[in-house]
Design a protein around this motif. Structure first.
Motif, PDB file in Angstrom:
ATOM      1  N   ASN A 135     -41.330  22.533  17.579  1.00 47.64           N
ATOM      2  CA  ASN A 135     -41.962  22.115  16.277  1.00 47.64           C
ATOM      3  C   ASN A 135     -41.093  21.514  15.208  1.00 47.64           C
ATOM      4  O   ASN A 135     -41.069  21.872  14.143  1.00 47.64           O
ATOM      5  CB  ASN A 135     -42.183  23.754  15.638  1.00 47.64           C
ATOM      6  N   ILE A 136     -40.571  20.378  15.744  1.00 46.33           N
ATOM      7  CA  ILE A 136     -39.919  19.434  14.882  1.00 46.33           C
ATOM      8  C   ILE A 136     -40.809  18.973  13.844  1.00 46.33           C
ATOM      9  O   ILE A 136     -41.773  18.372  14.110  1.00 46.33           O
ATOM     10  CB  ILE A 136     -39.091  18.283  15.504  1.00 46.33           C
ATOM     11  N   GLY A 137     -40.699  18.803  12.309  1.00 46.32           N
ATOM     12  CA  GLY A 137     -41.413  18.107  11.667  1.00 46.32           C
ATOM     13  C   GLY A 137     -41.313  16.852  11.695  1.00 46.32           C
ATOM     14  O   GLY A 137     -40.082  16.037  11.893  1.00 46.32           O
ATOM     15  N   VAL A 138     -42.452  15.827  11.574  1.00 53.77           N
ATOM     16  CA  VAL A 138     -42.675  14.606  11.760  1.00 53.77           C
ATOM     17  C   VAL A 138     -43.599  13.956  10.718  1.00 53.77           C
ATOM     18  O   VAL A 138     -44.372  14.500  10.316  1.00 53.77           O
ATOM     19  CB  VAL A 138     -42.990  14.124  13.145  1.00 53.77           C
ATOM     20  N   SER A 139     -43.290  12.594  10.563  1.00 55.77           N
ATOM     21  CA  SER A 139     -44.232  11.703   9.717  1.00 55.77           C
ATOM     22  C   SER A 139     -44.668  10.630  10.794  1.00 55.77           C
ATOM     23  O   SER A 139     -43.750  10.126  11.301  1.00 55.77           O
ATOM     24  CB  SER A 139     -43.421  11.090   8.593  1.00 55.77           C
ATOM     25  N   ASN A 140     -45.818  10.319  10.850  1.00 49.28           N
ATOM     26  CA  ASN A 140     -46.166   9.409  11.982  1.00 49.28           C
ATOM     27  C   ASN A 140     -46.893   8.190  11.411  1.00 49.28           C
ATOM     28  O   ASN A 140     -47.411   7.271  12.042  1.00 49.28           O
ATOM     29  CB  ASN A 140     -47.639  10.172  12.572  1.00 49.28           C
ATOM     30  N   ILE A 141     -46.810   8.179   9.931  1.00 50.82           N
ATOM     31  CA  ILE A 141     -47.379   7.027   9.272  1.00 50.82           C
ATOM     32  C   ILE A 141     -46.204   5.590   9.286  1.00 50.82           C
ATOM     33  O   ILE A 141     -45.028   5.747   8.992  1.00 50.82           O
ATOM     34  CB  ILE A 141     -47.488   6.991   7.829  1.00 50.82           C
ATOM     35  N   PRO A 142     -46.397   4.360   9.749  1.00 49.66           N
ATOM     36  CA  PRO A 142     -45.412   3.451   9.748  1.00 49.66           C
ATOM     37  C   PRO A 142     -44.927   3.270   8.421  1.00 49.66           C
ATOM     38  O   PRO A 142     -45.500   3.116   7.533  1.00 49.66           O
ATOM     39  CB  PRO A 142     -46.218   2.258  10.331  1.00 49.66           C
ATOM     40  N   GLY A 143     -43.541   3.083   8.323  1.00 48.31           N
ATOM     41  CA  GLY A 143     -43.011   2.946   7.050  1.00 48.31           C
ATOM     42  C   GLY A 143     -42.335   4.293   6.625  1.00 48.31           C
ATOM     43  O   GLY A 143     -41.435   4.362   5.654  1.00 48.31           O
ATOM     44  N   ALA A 144     -42.919   5.380   7.141  1.00 46.39           N
ATOM     45  CA  ALA A 144     -42.210   6.903   6.732  1.00 46.39           C
ATOM     46  C   ALA A 144     -41.601   7.449   8.066  1.00 46.39           C
ATOM     47  O   ALA A 144     -41.106   8.466   8.058  1.00 46.39           O
ATOM     48  CB  ALA A 144     -43.683   7.752   6.734  1.00 46.39           C
ATOM     49  N   PHE A 145     -41.251   6.509   9.031  1.00 44.31           N
ATOM     50  CA  PHE A 145     -39.975   7.166   9.817  1.00 44.31           C
ATOM     51  C   PHE A 145     -39.004   5.653   9.929  1.00 44.31           C
ATOM     52  O   PHE A 145     -39.537   4.533   9.948  1.00 44.31           O
ATOM     53  CB  PHE A 145     -40.591   7.420  11.033  1.00 44.31           C
ATOM     54  N   CYS A 146     -37.720   5.961  10.457  1.00 44.08           N
ATOM     55  CA  CYS A 146     -37.052   4.976  10.699  1.00 44.08           C
ATOM     56  C   CYS A 146     -36.251   5.471  12.151  1.00 44.08           C
ATOM     57  O   CYS A 146     -35.953   6.435  11.989  1.00 44.08           O
ATOM     58  CB  CYS A 146     -35.903   4.958   9.615  1.00 44.08           C
ATOM     59  N   LEU A 147     -36.271   4.730  13.240  1.00 50.41           N
ATOM     60  CA  LEU A 147     -35.790   5.214  14.450  1.00 50.41           C
ATOM     61  C   LEU A 147     -34.593   4.146  14.894  1.00 50.41           C
ATOM     62  O   LEU A 147     -34.806   2.905  14.908  1.00 50.41           O
ATOM     63  CB  LEU A 147     -36.690   5.641  15.416  1.00 50.41           C
ATOM     64  N   ARG A 148     -33.801   4.627  15.736  1.00 50.37           N
ATOM     65  CA  ARG A 148     -32.781   3.826  16.479  1.00 50.37           C
ATOM     66  C   ARG A 148     -33.529   2.961  17.509  1.00 50.37           C
ATOM     67  O   ARG A 148     -34.444   3.394  18.232  1.00 50.37           O
ATOM     68  CB  ARG A 148     -31.970   4.489  17.235  1.00 50.37           C
ATOM     69  N   LYS A 149     -33.292   1.736  17.562  1.00 54.61           N
ATOM     70  CA  LYS A 149     -33.691   0.509  18.268  1.00 54.61           C
ATOM     71  C   LYS A 149     -33.568   1.036  19.737  1.00 54.61           C
ATOM     72  O   LYS A 149     -34.661   1.147  20.695  1.00 54.61           O
ATOM     73  CB  LYS A 149     -33.233  -0.939  17.957  1.00 54.61           C
ATOM     74  N   ASN A 150     -32.248   1.637  20.196  1.00 60.88           N
ATOM     75  CA  ASN A 150     -32.097   1.859  21.504  1.00 60.88           C
ATOM     76  C   ASN A 150     -32.956   3.118  21.968  1.00 60.88           C
ATOM     77  O   ASN A 150     -33.730   3.075  23.288  1.00 60.88           O
ATOM     78  CB  ASN A 150     -31.001   2.144  21.893  1.00 60.88           C
ATOM     79  N   LEU A 151     -33.419   4.052  20.999  1.00 64.09           N
ATOM     80  CA  LEU A 151     -34.396   4.825  21.256  1.00 64.09           C
ATOM     81  C   LEU A 151     -35.784   4.416  21.615  1.00 64.09           C
ATOM     82  O   LEU A 151     -36.357   4.976  22.642  1.00 64.09           O
ATOM     83  CB  LEU A 151     -34.440   5.900  20.039  1.00 64.09           C
ATOM     84  N   PHE A 152     -36.022   3.676  20.834  1.00 64.10           N
ATOM     85  CA  PHE A 152     -37.380   3.047  20.977  1.00 64.10           C
ATOM     86  C   PHE A 152     -37.631   2.317  22.367  1.00 64.10           C
ATOM     87  O   PHE A 152     -38.676   2.585  22.875  1.00 64.10           O
ATOM     88  CB  PHE A 152     -37.615   1.878  19.748  1.00 64.10           C
ATOM     89  N   PHE A 153     -36.636   1.825  22.826  1.00 63.39           N
ATOM     90  CA  PHE A 153     -36.691   1.055  24.387  1.00 63.39           C
ATOM     91  C   PHE A 153     -36.613   2.121  25.448  1.00 63.39           C
ATOM     92  O   PHE A 153     -37.129   1.884  26.183  1.00 63.39           O
ATOM     93  CB  PHE A 153     -35.734  -0.157  24.206  1.00 63.39           C
ATOM     94  N   ASP A 154     -35.599   3.081  25.123  1.00 59.88           N
ATOM     95  CA  ASP A 154     -35.479   4.071  26.124  1.00 59.88           C
ATOM     96  C   ASP A 154     -36.890   4.873  26.318  1.00 59.88           C
ATOM     97  O   ASP A 154     -37.294   5.086  27.391  1.00 59.88           O
ATOM     98  CB  ASP A 154     -34.587   4.896  25.554  1.00 59.88           C
TER      99      ASP A 154
END
Length: 286
Positions: A135-154
């Motif tokens: 139940n992690i809190g998240v935001s799903n709107i682009p611009g309201a999250f920033c993620l590591r590039k390696n996570l994105f590709f993984d």
């Protein structure tokens, strides 16, 4: 190399794109690059972007029209930053957004940083859901999250088959594949984005059709993937059923309602909500 790469996918939005670009240029934080991915526009997009290319941090790339998810993936491939922020071409980062993201990153290099956002004057974002790990809190709107590039590709980037809910599904994969917990995630608990939503009857009906296509894809893909709990693909079927109900297609509403019901533990909400939507739209059309 910059710490943060901002990626703006755009298609025939020359009239609003300068506002999104300027919101990046006007950031108080300066260690960024901006990649504008033109997804096959045939309007004045290129001319609009040319006005900003005096700034060496801004890059323009063009691809044949493949959809917003493919455009975001292409931008991520071109990015040199350690972290990625995706920004829709009709939205705006607030002037201190990248500074606040950078401050959170410097305190432990989290995999994802979530923030809240403005929709009009209303503050939204950072909600928990049973769809996400623990139940992690998240935001799903682009611009309201920033993620590591390696996570994105993984996790495989955006699913290019999706026409709707692609950001939400990206977060599902991130949370489930990596079993993300509090040590992996950081939060900015106030808005960093101005989300400019607009709605017409035509857009509403097209969104329903796009949802049906996308959630059918998710239903089939997740049903074949034993990594995820069955409740996920049952929920996807439920969304398809509700949108068929909204379009007034009773046979398909019933078919997908049946698919969404777990016979081992009947879910009343899944059984009746699509039918209620169908009946409501018969009485009160859009």
């Amino acid at each position: 190399m910059p710490l943060i790469s901002v990626i703006i996918p755009t298609y025939n939005r020359a009239n609003v794109l300068p506002r999104a670009i300027k919101s990046v240029v006007d950031q108080t934080y300066t260690d960024w690059e901006l990649i504008i991915v033109d997804d096959g526009s045939n309007d004045e997009t290129k001319s609009v972007v040319d006005q900003f290319l005096f700034d060496e941090r801004i890059n323009y790339v063009y691809q044949e029209n493949k959809g917003v998810s493919a455009a975001r993936n292409y931008g991520a491939e071109k990015a040199s930053g350690e972290y990625l922020i995706f920004l829709d071409s009709d939205d705006e980062l607030l002037p201190y957004s990248l500074l606040k993201y950078a401050e959170k990153i410097s305190k432990g290099f989290p995999l994802i940083v979530f923030s809240k956002y403005f929709k009009g004057k209303e503050v939204r974002g950072i909600k928990s859901s049973s769809m996400f790990f623990k139940n992690i809190g998240v935001s799903n709107i682009p611009g309201a999250f920033c993620l590591r590039k390696n996570l994105f590709f993984d996790i495989g980037g955006y699913n290019v088959k999706l026409l709707h809910s692609e950001n939400w599904e990206l977060m599902i994969r991130a949370c489930h594949y990596f079993s993300l917990g509090n040590d992996d995630i950081s939060y900015v608990k106030y808005p960093l984005l101005q989300y400019n939503d607009w709605c017409t009857l035509e857009k509403l009906m097209q969104n329903k059709k796009n949802k049906i296509k996308s959630y059918k894809v998710l239903y089939e893909e997740y049903r074949q993937n034993n990594t995820f709990d069955n409740s996920l693909y049952l929920y996807f079927a439920h969304v398809v059923a509700m949108n068929y109900g909204g379009l007034g297609k009773i046979k398909l509403t019933m078919l997908w309602t049946f698919k969404s019901v777990n016979m081992k533990s009947l879910r009343i909400r899944y059984m009746f909500k699509p039918l209620l939507i169908f009946m409501k739209r018969r009485i009160i059309p859009y």
